[in-house]
Scaffold this motif. Structure first.
Motif, PDB file in Angstrom:
ATOM      1  N   ALA A 156      -7.997   0.936   3.459  1.00  0.00           N
ATOM      2  CA  ALA A 156      -6.836   0.079   3.734  1.00  0.00           C
ATOM      3  C   ALA A 156      -7.244  -1.269   4.321  1.00  0.00           C
ATOM      4  CB  ALA A 156      -5.877   0.793   4.681  1.00  0.00           C
ATOM      5  N   ARG A 180       0.849  -1.211   0.000  1.00  0.00           N
ATOM      6  CA  ARG A 180       0.000   0.000   0.000  1.00  0.00           C
ATOM      7  C   ARG A 180       0.879   1.253   0.000  1.00  0.00           C
ATOM      8  NH1 ARG A 180      -1.564   3.931   2.889  1.00  0.00           N
ATOM      9  NH2 ARG A 180      -0.427   3.298   4.758  1.00  0.00           N
ATOM     10  N   ARG A 196      -4.269   0.995  -5.293  1.00  0.00           N
ATOM     11  CA  ARG A 196      -4.689   0.869  -3.895  1.00  0.00           C
ATOM     12  C   ARG A 196      -4.546  -0.586  -3.450  1.00  0.00           C
ATOM     13  NH1 ARG A 196     -10.394   4.071  -4.779  1.00  0.00           N
ATOM     14  NH2 ARG A 196     -10.740   2.258  -6.118  1.00  0.00           N
TER      15      ARG A 196
END
Ligand code: NDP
Length: 255
Positions: free
Chosen positions: A245, A179, A188
């Motif tokens: 995330a 990431r 991403r």
């Protein structure tokens, strides 16, 4: 199936597409307009899913591979890009969970978990990365995605799960490192960490282990694979500015 066009003209490769979370995710991304590359070892299962998606006016290609073989992993990425011209999303759902006490555990079970949960994921991700970086600049979305299905076992260690824990902690760690490495190249990286989901995952374990687990979770209303597919869809349909995330999802009853 209601069709959205949000992922129109994108290509998504989903591993573990023959069953459970990968299968539900493939269906969902196809419904959002992506062309989906279905990857697993069981050719019959992914062929059937490709047919089902086509019958619902979606697009899917079935490519069978054992992802523990680095050449096979690179091969499906190469074949997908050769056939479809691009790769915008990779969802790594292929995996096995073989729990049990450490002394009694057959070594091949430990090897199988490391080989698919970690090495298989690394092989296919490495092959996909250059194409994802390209896709991020050549699609109106201006972003590409890797979603790794880790587990709550990737955040919390428990007894009788050392190697599964090690593989999933590894997936979570690699995802966070990537990431950071790819943030400025518009790729991403997300990790989804489910609790108990009703799939075939439990069924590959030794009978005694399976019985113990079934008894332990008998009063838990398990998640459905679609619950995880919905999280993946939220991640990959997010606008370019928003990078998700990590998502942890447990059944409400799971402590
Ligand atoms: P399933 O057993 O239903 O699906 C596993 C998938 O992995 C299958 O499609 C299988 O396909 C594929 N697979 C396994 N080995 C290989 C291989 N060597 N090469 C290619 N594909 C392979 O389980 P789930 O859907 O539950 O699991 C998906 C992921 O979610 C796993 O990583 C699991 O660890 C994780 N997870 C699951 C949870 C749960 O409670 N179910 C909870 C938390 C995380 P085939 O056999 O056709 O090759």
């Amino acid at each position: 199936m209601p069709h959205s066009t949000i992922l129109r003209s994108t290509v998504a490769l989903v591993t573990g597409a023959s069953s459970g979370i990968g299968q539900a995710t493939a269906r969902r991304l196809a419904a959002e307009g992506a062309t989906v590359v279905l990857v697993a070892r069981r050719q019959d299962r992914i062929n059937t899913l490709a047919k089902e998606i086509a019958e619902r006016d979606g697009h899917a290609v079935a490519l069978a591979a054992d992802l523990t073989d680095p050449a096979a992993a690179a091969g499906v990425v190469g074949a997908a890009v050769a056939q479809l011209g691009r790769l915008d999303m990779l969802v790594n759902a292929a995996g096995v969970m073989l729990l049990g006490d450490a002394i009694g555990a057959p070594l091949p079970e430990w090897q199988q978990m490391v080989d698919i949960n970690v090495k298989g994921l690394l092989y296919i991700t490495k092959a996909a990365l250059p194409h994802l970086v390209d896709a991020a600049t050549t699609h109106p979305r201006q972003v590409a995605d890797v979603v790794n299905i880790s587990s709550i076992a990737g955040r919390f260690a428990i007894p009788n799960a050392a190697v599964y824990n090690a593989t999933k902690f590894g997936v979570t760690a690699a995802t966070e490192s990537w990431r950071q490495e790819f943030a400025r190249r518009n790729v991403r990286f997300s990790v989804v960490e489910p609790g108990l989901v009703e799939t075939e995952l439990m069924g590959h374990q030794q009978a005694a282990v399976q019985e113990r687990m079934t008894a332990r979770f008998a009063d838990v209303e398990q998640l459905h694979p679609d619950d995880i597919a919905e999280a993946v869809a939220y991640i990959v349909t997010s606008p370019r500015r928003r990078a998700v995330a990590e998502i942890v999802i447990r059944p409400t009853d799971q402590v």
